[in-house]
Enzyme design. Structure first.
Site, short mmCIF file in Angstrom:
data_model
loop_
_atom_site.label_atom_id
_atom_site.label_comp_id
_atom_site.label_asym_id
_atom_site.label_seq_id
_atom_site.Cartn_x
_atom_site.Cartn_y
_atom_site.Cartn_z
N CYS A 80 57.89 86.80 30.44
CA CYS A 80 56.50 86.36 30.26
C CYS A 80 55.80 87.37 29.35
O CYS A 80 56.36 88.42 28.99
CB CYS A 80 55.78 86.22 31.59
SG CYS A 80 55.25 87.76 32.37
N CYS A 83 55.81 90.93 30.47
CA CYS A 83 57.07 91.68 30.32
C CYS A 83 57.04 92.50 29.03
O CYS A 83 57.59 93.60 28.98
CB CYS A 83 58.26 90.73 30.29
SG CYS A 83 58.66 89.93 31.84
N CYS A 96 38.79 92.25 15.64
CA CYS A 96 38.89 91.75 14.26
C CYS A 96 37.64 92.09 13.46
O CYS A 96 37.72 92.39 12.27
CB CYS A 96 39.09 90.24 14.28
SG CYS A 96 40.61 89.73 15.08
N CYS A 153 58.20 93.38 36.45
CA CYS A 153 56.98 92.79 35.89
C CYS A 153 56.05 92.35 37.03
O CYS A 153 56.48 91.64 37.95
CB CYS A 153 57.33 91.60 35.01
SG CYS A 153 55.87 90.72 34.37
N CYS A 156 55.83 88.11 36.62
CA CYS A 156 56.97 87.21 36.83
C CYS A 156 58.18 87.88 37.45
O CYS A 156 59.16 87.22 37.76
CB CYS A 156 57.38 86.56 35.50
SG CYS A 156 58.22 87.70 34.36
#
Length: 162
Positions: A80, A83, A96, A153, A156
């Protein structure tokens, strides 16, 4: 369902699907999420995608660099987002507005996100899970980084709370 019949919806923390609104993540229930990466929504969108086993198509652009990845939580071996980018190791937020963005790269990455979403919806082509595609806009060169699901993780991994 035919692609023409899919109605975009927003993904919200209550787990409900709503009409496109406040969130920048667009859910194509139950097939995938297209997400223009913003740090404010990262943890919640990733958690919801994993919890609901919904693929996440992620794209980001800063300055003259872009990246694209697909995180497919329907596959128990697929990593995921967390991770690759652990939430407890989040880098300093990059804006930005401060650093700038080469506008055409946003179109390039967005078009590739849409391509990956269509591939997911239609069940065609090769998938990107476990591969981060990076575009160097200065040289117009692509590179790829492969990564694996992390057992530790928090989203997940084997010890995460469902």
């Amino acid at each position: 369902d035919d692609i023409e019949e899919v109605e975009p919806r927003s993904l919200h923390s209550d787990g409900e699907q709503h009409g496109h609104g406040e969130s920048n993540a667009v859910l194509f229930p139950p097939d995938g999420v297209i997400w223009p990466e913003t740090t404010a929504e990262v943890a919640e969108i990733v958690r919801l995608c994993v919890a609901h086993r919904v693929p996440l198509v992620s794209g980001a652009v800063i300055r003259m660099d872009g990246q694209l990845a697909v995180y497919d939580s329907r596959d128990p071996t697929s990593p995921c987002y967390a991770c690759l980018f652990p939430p407890d190791e989040a880098p300093e937020e990059v804006r930005c507005a401060t650093l700038g963005v080469l506008a055409p790269l946003v179109g390039v990455i967005g078009t590739l996100q849409a391509t990956e979403a269509v591939k997911l919806l239609a069940g065609i082509g090769s998938a990107l899970p476990g591969r981060l595609q990076m575009l160097d806009g200065r040289r117009l060169e692509w590179s790829e980084m492969r990564f694996a699901r992390q057992p530790a993780c928090p989203v997940c991994g084997s010890g995460h709370a469902p």
